[in-house]
Design a protein around this motif. Structure first.
Motif, PDB file in Angstrom:
ATOM      1  N   GLN A  93       0.831  -1.210   0.000  1.00 61.45           N
ATOM      2  CA  GLN A  93       0.000   0.000   0.000  1.00 61.45           C
ATOM      3  C   GLN A  93       0.866   1.260   0.000  1.00 61.45           C
ATOM      4  O   GLN A  93       0.555   2.231  -0.682  1.00 61.45           O
ATOM      5  N   THR A  94       1.950   1.241   0.744  1.00 60.77           N
ATOM      6  CA  THR A  94       2.841   2.399   0.790  1.00 60.77           C
ATOM      7  C   THR A  94       3.509   2.607  -0.565  1.00 60.77           C
ATOM      8  O   THR A  94       3.605   3.734  -1.062  1.00 60.77           O
ATOM      9  N   VAL A  95       3.955   1.520  -1.177  1.00 59.91           N
ATOM     10  CA  VAL A  95       4.647   1.614  -2.465  1.00 59.91           C
ATOM     11  C   VAL A  95       3.685   2.035  -3.571  1.00 59.91           C
ATOM     12  O   VAL A  95       4.067   2.769  -4.479  1.00 59.91           O
ATOM     13  N   GLN A  96       2.432   1.618  -3.494  1.00 61.82           N
ATOM     14  CA  GLN A  96       1.463   1.996  -4.525  1.00 61.82           C
ATOM     15  C   GLN A  96       1.261   3.507  -4.586  1.00 61.82           C
ATOM     16  O   GLN A  96       0.822   4.032  -5.596  1.00 61.82           O
ATOM     17  N   GLY A  97       1.617   4.193  -3.515  1.00 57.34           N
ATOM     18  CA  GLY A  97       1.526   5.653  -3.501  1.00 57.34           C
ATOM     19  C   GLY A  97       2.463   6.299  -4.506  1.00 57.34           C
ATOM     20  O   GLY A  97       2.232   7.428  -4.935  1.00 57.34           O
ATOM     21  N   ALA A  98       3.529   5.616  -4.869  1.00 57.24           N
ATOM     22  CA  ALA A  98       4.437   6.143  -5.897  1.00 57.24           C
ATOM     23  C   ALA A  98       3.798   5.827  -7.247  1.00 57.24           C
ATOM     24  O   ALA A  98       3.794   4.700  -7.697  1.00 57.24           O
ATOM     25  N   ALA A  99       3.212   6.841  -7.881  1.00 55.30           N
ATOM     26  CA  ALA A  99       2.355   6.643  -9.058  1.00 55.30           C
ATOM     27  C   ALA A  99       3.046   5.901 -10.197  1.00 55.30           C
ATOM     28  O   ALA A  99       2.432   5.105 -10.881  1.00 55.30           O
ATOM     29  N   ASN A 133       7.156   6.045   6.360  1.00 54.59           N
ATOM     30  CA  ASN A 133       6.394   4.795   6.516  1.00 54.59           C
ATOM     31  C   ASN A 133       7.115   3.633   5.838  1.00 54.59           C
ATOM     32  O   ASN A 133       7.198   2.530   6.379  1.00 54.59           O
ATOM     33  N   PHE A 134       7.627   3.901   4.627  1.00 55.04           N
ATOM     34  CA  PHE A 134       8.334   2.852   3.908  1.00 55.04           C
ATOM     35  C   PHE A 134       9.582   2.421   4.673  1.00 55.04           C
ATOM     36  O   PHE A 134       9.859   1.230   4.807  1.00 55.04           O
ATOM     37  N   LEU A 135      10.340   3.387   5.174  1.00 52.95           N
ATOM     38  CA  LEU A 135      11.570   3.066   5.903  1.00 52.95           C
ATOM     39  C   LEU A 135      11.274   2.242   7.159  1.00 52.95           C
ATOM     40  O   LEU A 135      11.993   1.285   7.467  1.00 52.95           O
ATOM     41  N   GLU A 136      10.206   2.587   7.865  1.00 51.57           N
ATOM     42  CA  GLU A 136       9.833   1.830   9.058  1.00 51.57           C
ATOM     43  C   GLU A 136       9.404   0.403   8.698  1.00 51.57           C
ATOM     44  O   GLU A 136       9.791  -0.559   9.363  1.00 51.57           O
ATOM     45  N   LEU A 137       8.605   0.278   7.638  1.00 55.07           N
ATOM     46  CA  LEU A 137       8.174  -1.056   7.203  1.00 55.07           C
ATOM     47  C   LEU A 137       9.359  -1.897   6.748  1.00 55.07           C
ATOM     48  O   LEU A 137       9.441  -3.091   7.034  1.00 55.07           O
ATOM     49  N   GLN A 138      10.290  -1.273   6.049  1.00 50.91           N
ATOM     50  CA  GLN A 138      11.475  -1.984   5.590  1.00 50.91           C
ATOM     51  C   GLN A 138      12.284  -2.491   6.779  1.00 50.91           C
ATOM     52  O   GLN A 138      12.728  -3.645   6.787  1.00 50.91           O
ATOM     53  N   TYR A 157      13.648   4.863  -6.764  1.00 53.59           N
ATOM     54  CA  TYR A 157      12.625   5.850  -6.438  1.00 53.59           C
ATOM     55  C   TYR A 157      13.025   6.618  -5.187  1.00 53.59           C
ATOM     56  O   TYR A 157      12.693   6.225  -4.072  1.00 53.59           O
ATOM     57  N   PRO A 158      13.743   7.731  -5.357  1.00 51.64           N
ATOM     58  CA  PRO A 158      14.233   8.481  -4.194  1.00 51.64           C
ATOM     59  C   PRO A 158      13.117   8.981  -3.273  1.00 51.64           C
ATOM     60  O   PRO A 158      13.270   8.994  -2.059  1.00 51.64           O
ATOM     61  N   GLU A 159      11.954   9.360  -3.852  1.00 53.07           N
ATOM     62  CA  GLU A 159      10.868   9.849  -3.000  1.00 53.07           C
ATOM     63  C   GLU A 159      10.319   8.731  -2.109  1.00 53.07           C
ATOM     64  O   GLU A 159       9.879   8.961  -0.984  1.00 53.07           O
ATOM     65  N   LEU A 160      10.371   7.511  -2.611  1.00 50.39           N
ATOM     66  CA  LEU A 160       9.898   6.367  -1.818  1.00 50.39           C
ATOM     67  C   LEU A 160      10.918   6.011  -0.744  1.00 50.39           C
ATOM     68  O   LEU A 160      10.551   5.695   0.388  1.00 50.39           O
ATOM     69  N   LYS A 161      12.199   6.107  -1.099  1.00 52.43           N
ATOM     70  CA  LYS A 161      13.248   5.814  -0.116  1.00 52.43           C
ATOM     71  C   LYS A 161      13.244   6.827   1.026  1.00 52.43           C
ATOM     72  O   LYS A 161      13.708   6.547   2.115  1.00 52.43           O
ATOM     73  N   ALA A 203      10.164 -12.342  -4.164  1.00 51.53           N
ATOM     74  CA  ALA A 203       9.413 -11.200  -4.692  1.00 51.53           C
ATOM     75  C   ALA A 203       9.665  -9.957  -3.847  1.00 51.53           C
ATOM     76  O   ALA A 203       9.818  -8.856  -4.369  1.00 51.53           O
ATOM     77  N   LEU A 204       9.737 -10.142  -2.548  1.00 51.22           N
ATOM     78  CA  LEU A 204      10.013  -9.024  -1.646  1.00 51.22           C
ATOM     79  C   LEU A 204      11.407  -8.453  -1.904  1.00 51.22           C
ATOM     80  O   LEU A 204      11.589  -7.235  -1.935  1.00 51.22           O
ATOM     81  N   SER A 205      12.375  -9.320  -2.130  1.00 48.61           N
ATOM     82  CA  SER A 205      13.739  -8.859  -2.425  1.00 48.61           C
ATOM     83  C   SER A 205      13.761  -8.029  -3.703  1.00 48.61           C
ATOM     84  O   SER A 205      14.409  -6.979  -3.770  1.00 48.61           O
ATOM     85  N   ARG A 206      13.058  -8.504  -4.747  1.00 53.64           N
ATOM     86  CA  ARG A 206      13.002  -7.752  -6.003  1.00 53.64           C
ATOM     87  C   ARG A 206      12.329  -6.397  -5.796  1.00 53.64           C
ATOM     88  O   ARG A 206      12.750  -5.389  -6.353  1.00 53.64           O
ATOM     89  N   LEU A 207      11.280  -6.366  -4.971  1.00 55.79           N
ATOM     90  CA  LEU A 207      10.604  -5.109  -4.675  1.00 55.79           C
ATOM     91  C   LEU A 207      11.578  -4.118  -4.042  1.00 55.79           C
ATOM     92  O   LEU A 207      11.652  -2.960  -4.440  1.00 55.79           O
ATOM     93  N   LEU A 208      12.345  -4.595  -3.077  1.00 55.00           N
ATOM     94  CA  LEU A 208      13.267  -3.700  -2.380  1.00 55.00           C
ATOM     95  C   LEU A 208      14.405  -3.224  -3.293  1.00 55.00           C
ATOM     96  O   LEU A 208      14.896  -2.105  -3.139  1.00 55.00           O
ATOM     97  N   VAL A 209      14.794  -4.045  -4.265  1.00 57.28           N
ATOM     98  CA  VAL A 209      15.815  -3.619  -5.228  1.00 57.28           C
ATOM     99  C   VAL A 209      15.248  -2.534  -6.146  1.00 57.28           C
ATOM    100  O   VAL A 209      15.904  -1.525  -6.413  1.00 57.28           O
TER     101      VAL A 209
END
Length: 199
Positions: free
Chosen positions: A59-65, A129-134, A121-125, A110-116
């Motif tokens: 859900q957090t990643v989907q925010g990056a259009a 919320n993303f950093l805490e979930l990671q 995406y600098p705005e996502l990094k 799949a999770l590893s590929r997502l994190l790579v």
């Protein structure tokens, strides 16, 4: 005492000793089986934690259009496969555990590929919320490894008890079967080939 009485008493004593051994062995198997079930529940708890965190991460990643839809689709499908496999401690055969582990490995992959992909995406990094979930996912992966190791240790004790003589006889009479253990992924025993190009 008559010879017949001595023989009868001897037989009764032997039968009572065998019955006492059987009761004691049965109770030991029950205790060890309960330990294995508890350890399995701990493994499932950690996998459930990862399953829940991944939903929040998606859900957090989907925010990056402009985020790659194929990567998100892959992780959502892997999460769905993991959620469809229900395995309790009494069903821990080699085949069923291998199926369970394969689905979990697909999820981790799949999770590893997502994190790579997120690295692009600098705005996502920079998203808190993303950093805490990671960070929580990284901690959960460590907890999963610990829970799997603990499970394997408990199951090793249980399996020894049901495979050793005379426990094997009682185990077959009382229907206690050996339980499957987690194994490493195929090829995990080979060291990765790492090359640095300093040109």
């Amino acid at each position: 005492m008559k010879k017949g009485t001595v023989i009868l008493l001897s037989i009764v004593v032997i039968v009572l000793l065998i019955a006492a051994n059987g009761c004691s062995t049965y109770n030991t198997f029950v205790d060890l089986n309960e330990n294995a079930e508890k350890a399995w529940a701990n493994v499932q708890t950690q996998y459930q934690r990862r399953y829940d965190l991944i939903g929040n991460l998606v859900q957090t990643v989907q925010g990056a259009a402009d985020f790659e839809k194929s990567t998100l689709t892959e992780i959502v499908e892997a999460r769905s496969r993991v959620g469809s496999i229900q395995l309790n401690a009494n069903e821990l055969t080699e085949e069923k555990l291998a199926e369970f582990q394969a689905a979990q490995d697909q999820m981790r992959s799949a999770l590893s590929r997502l994190l790579v992909v997120v690295e692009q995406y600098p705005e996502l990094k920079a998203n808190q919320n993303f950093l805490e979930l990671q960070a929580q996912l990284e901690g959960t992966e460590n907890r999963i490894a610990t829970a799997r190791n603990d499970y394997n240790e408990v199951v090793a004790v249980y399996n020894k008890a049901v495979k050793r003589f005379p426990g094997k006889i009682w185990a077959s009479l009382f229907d206690f079967e050996p339980k499957a253990m987690f194994k490493s992924e195929a090829g995990a025993e080979k060291a990765p080939n790492v090359q640095f190009d300093f040109k």
